[in-house]
Scaffold this active site. Structure first.
Site, PDB file in Angstrom:
ATOM      1  N   HIS A   3      -3.248   4.103   5.117  1.00 38.32           N
ATOM      2  CA  HIS A   3      -4.007   2.869   5.401  1.00 38.32           C
ATOM      3  C   HIS A   3      -3.080   1.745   5.855  1.00 38.32           C
ATOM      4  O   HIS A   3      -3.366   0.554   5.631  1.00 38.32           O
ATOM      5  CB  HIS A   3      -4.818   2.440   4.179  1.00 38.32           C
ATOM      6  N   HIS A  15      -4.008  -4.249  -2.982  1.00 42.41           N
ATOM      7  CA  HIS A  15      -2.671  -4.754  -2.632  1.00 42.41           C
ATOM      8  C   HIS A  15      -2.573  -6.241  -2.925  1.00 42.41           C
ATOM      9  O   HIS A  15      -2.063  -7.014  -2.118  1.00 42.41           O
ATOM     10  CB  HIS A  15      -2.380  -4.497  -1.151  1.00 42.41           C
ATOM     11  N   HIS A  39       6.581   6.580   1.334  1.00 44.35           N
ATOM     12  CA  HIS A  39       7.144   5.361   1.913  1.00 44.35           C
ATOM     13  C   HIS A  39       7.656   4.444   0.824  1.00 44.35           C
ATOM     14  O   HIS A  39       7.253   4.560  -0.335  1.00 44.35           O
ATOM     15  CB  HIS A  39       6.159   4.631   2.852  1.00 44.35           C
ATOM     16  N   GLU A  97       1.102   5.879  -3.944  1.00 36.38           N
ATOM     17  CA  GLU A  97      -0.305   5.904  -3.501  1.00 36.38           C
ATOM     18  C   GLU A  97      -0.839   7.332  -3.412  1.00 36.38           C
ATOM     19  O   GLU A  97      -2.058   7.527  -3.298  1.00 36.38           O
ATOM     20  CB  GLU A  97      -0.438   5.189  -2.152  1.00 36.38           C
TER      21      GLU A  97
HETATM   22 FE    FE Z   1      -0.711   0.665   0.713  1.00 38.45          FE
END
Ligand code: FE
Ligand code: FE
Lengths: 126, 283, 283, 126
Positions: free
Chosen positions: C12, C59, C192, C239
């Site tokens: 996303h 977030h 990431h 995530e």
């Molecule tokens: Fe994210």
């Protein structure tokens, strides 16, 4: 989960939480003294800020606990509304059970006869 | 390692706060209630805690229906007692113990409890009144860790879940390296109901069952559904979930130091039960 | 009874939202990523859902550290896409399905998950971008139920807990009386890391392991601690917990309809994996 | 739970959540456009509203991601601060790893050689 209704006992489930959201949000805002003053100064326009339903607005105007509960009100939030009018939980109880406050208190006091047996542990089926 | 002294379980009826504010402790209506705290404070003087874990339910002050947690744990440096809208006086800010809070949070998440953590948290009468009853002279000489249980919006956590949650908190405390003495406050109950045609409902028989079971047979309460709890204890009698959680924290074998069941106080079957931890089985 | 079609798991990355806003779908940098959604939308056209359960992490839009839930479930009539501060465009309000939300909440609390319920909930790019990728023409023709997993503040829920949570959601959906077709979106990942000297860390080997395991061996991921996940997938690679939760919702046996792992997109190993549910073992 | 540190990888545990609360709260407030304008108009007095520590204020002034992280900042909230200056995550990554943005991108692009093997399922020890 379907469970049998408990007579005379509204249960604040998701259904009521959904229905009563705006009403409860208005009542929740009354934690704040400035909001209470704004409510008292102009009740209708204060309520208009919360997107309440017609039923909810009528219930607020009626001061009827039963109507407020039916409109999705939760008693913990409604207590803040009742507090504006200096009503305590015994006043609310009397109103909902259709008796005077003195009668309501007398009914509660009647349970005092159990105090000793609970304290000694005699009253229990454990 | 930290040690759990025991628990003080007590009703937190807002009227108590009003009575304290008006100095009515010796008034005939209030005296039988307040007198229960005299031996409680004597017991406490012999077992002074460093930290109090307060298990309570928020009454629409810190949490609203936009974000309503099943279990929440405070992790703040300081907790503010705030206006609840209907007039009981607030108390000065209460000091937190964030290091212990995080140790508990680590422990319970490890044990698969899905808590909400609160680094800022307003505390209501359910936290402040028990502290005032234990330390009437002024600010409590302890740090606190507030643990909030949802008793407001159904579905509530089951008694079985609450007991396990408390036990997990208890294990985290006993595994915490600093040698703190920790007291549990279980706030709320016993049977009462504020709304509906059954308003004023009280059930001394079920209260007695709870009080007896909480000493050393809490599993007798874990067979009940929350629906059954509401039926037997009244809508707000669901606050017994705080007591069950608190009993879980105490863990192991307990001795009942004292009990003071007293009707009438406002709408509620008021109760005070002090448990002393006398042994923790090592698992 | 409602039926779970399968899941679309996708990164996303906020940049995707920017690319959509600027119509860069055919730009050489973006085309390999966006092209994965062409067959996805074809599959979806043959399996049109009524409701989408979106498993994501907030977030820092709806939740702050004052009230940070481990698991939160939306129960709102409508979800607002709101300014996140750094400039991706918002989308029109998204329609909720509060009746299904409450059925899920009842089910998971019954199964001893301690969720936070949200009757008002701002949704960020982790919800809106996957929906825009599946329905680029305009407002998605579905209702949504957002499920937020804490991947922000440690302790995070373990992969094992997330899988069980998803399975409980899946059972609640399959037990829901209306005959809805439900799609799962698992939003986020894969490897990431945005912060620290290891910023830019990517781990294709672990991503491959996850993608392979998620088809029909999700329990291969439940042995990892969240610490190991951060080590192997990077801080924001956590995530993957959303993907594990989403795979739990799908339950039973799945068929991988398509996979599109593509580096580089921004800082992230972007990935798309579509799973179709081909059978639910009755327990 | 004690676990070995992961080199180059700050983990946002309770310890950092506690330390960074005021800083993250300030950054969280920047979701709001009016707050961003207020920050840009007078950065210091905006920050003063949040009871930030001296270290946190200095970190904000420095624009150093490493200093902000060390002061307890969480990257999800810091992103809103970075957004004010139109910095994206690759800019932040380059700054923290001491390379140019082009170098940072090139390093990421290097992983593209694995794409095919991941897509065919060949790359995996499952
Ligand atoms: Fe994210
Ligand atoms: Fe209460």
């Amino acid at each position: 989960m379907t469970t049998a209704p408990i007579p005379g006992t509204p249960v604040f489930t998701g259904e009521f939480a959904m229905k009563g959201y705006a009403l409860n949000k208005m009542c929740f805002s009354l934690n704040n003294a400035a909001n209470r003053a704004a409510f008292l100064a102009d009740e209708d326009s204060y309520c208009d800020k919360f997107e309440m339903t017609g039923e909810q607005k009528a219930a607020i105007r009626s001061r009827s606990v039963a109507a407020l509960i039916a409109a999705g009100g939760n008693v913990y939030y409604l207590a803040k509304f009742a507090g504006i009018f200096h009503l305590n939980v015994q006043d609310l109880g009397a109103q909902q059970t259709g008796v005077t406050v003195e009668e309501f208190k007398a009914k509660l006091n009647g349970y005092a006869r159990f105090n000793a047996d609970v304290n000694t542990g005699r009253l229990s089926n454990v | 390692m930290s040690k759990i002294i025991g628990s003080v379980a007590t009703s937190h009826i807002p009227g108590i706060g009003g009575a304290i504010a008006k100095n009515l402790q010796h008034d005939p209506y209030w005296k039988p209630f307040f007198d229960g705290f005299i031996p409680t404070r004597e017991w406490l003087a012999n077992n002074p805690p460093d930290v109090v874990v307060v298990v309570y339910n928020d009454h629409g002050l810190n949490f609203f229906l936009d974000k309503m947690p099943t279990f929440a744990i405070g992790a703040a440096q300081v907790y503010i007692s705030e206006d609840e809208g209907w007039g009981i006086p607030t108390v000065p800010p209460l000091e937190g113990d964030p290091a212990l809070s995080w140790a508990i949070i680590e422990g319970v998440v490890q044990d698969e409890f899905d808590v909400t953590t609160c680094q800022e948290m307003l505390v209501d009468h359910a936290v402040t009144i028990p502290l005032q009853l234990l330390w009437p002279e002024g600010p409590p000489p302890v740090k606190i860790v507030p643990v909030a249980v949802n008793t407001v919006q159904h579905p509530l956590p089951s008694p079985a879940r609450c007991l396990k949650f408390g036990q997990s908190i208890g294990r985290a405390i006993e595994a915490y390296a600093p040698a703190l003495k920790v007291l549990v406050i279980s706030s709320g109950g016993l049977s009462h109901q504020l709304e509906g045609e059954r308003a004023g409902f009280i059930n001394p028989q079920f209260d007695a069952l709870c009080l007896n079971a909480l000493i050393n047979q809490p599993e007798k309460l874990t067979g009940y559904t929350t629906h059954a709890i509401v039926e037997l204890a009244g809508s707000q009698g669901a606050e017994i979930l705080n007591w069950i959680t608190g009993r879980g924290i105490v863990q192991g074998v307990a001795r009942e130091v004292l009990r003071n069941y007293h009707i009438p106080i406002s709408n509620t079957a008021s109760a005070l039960q002090v448990l002393e931890q006398v042994g923790v089985p090592r698992s």
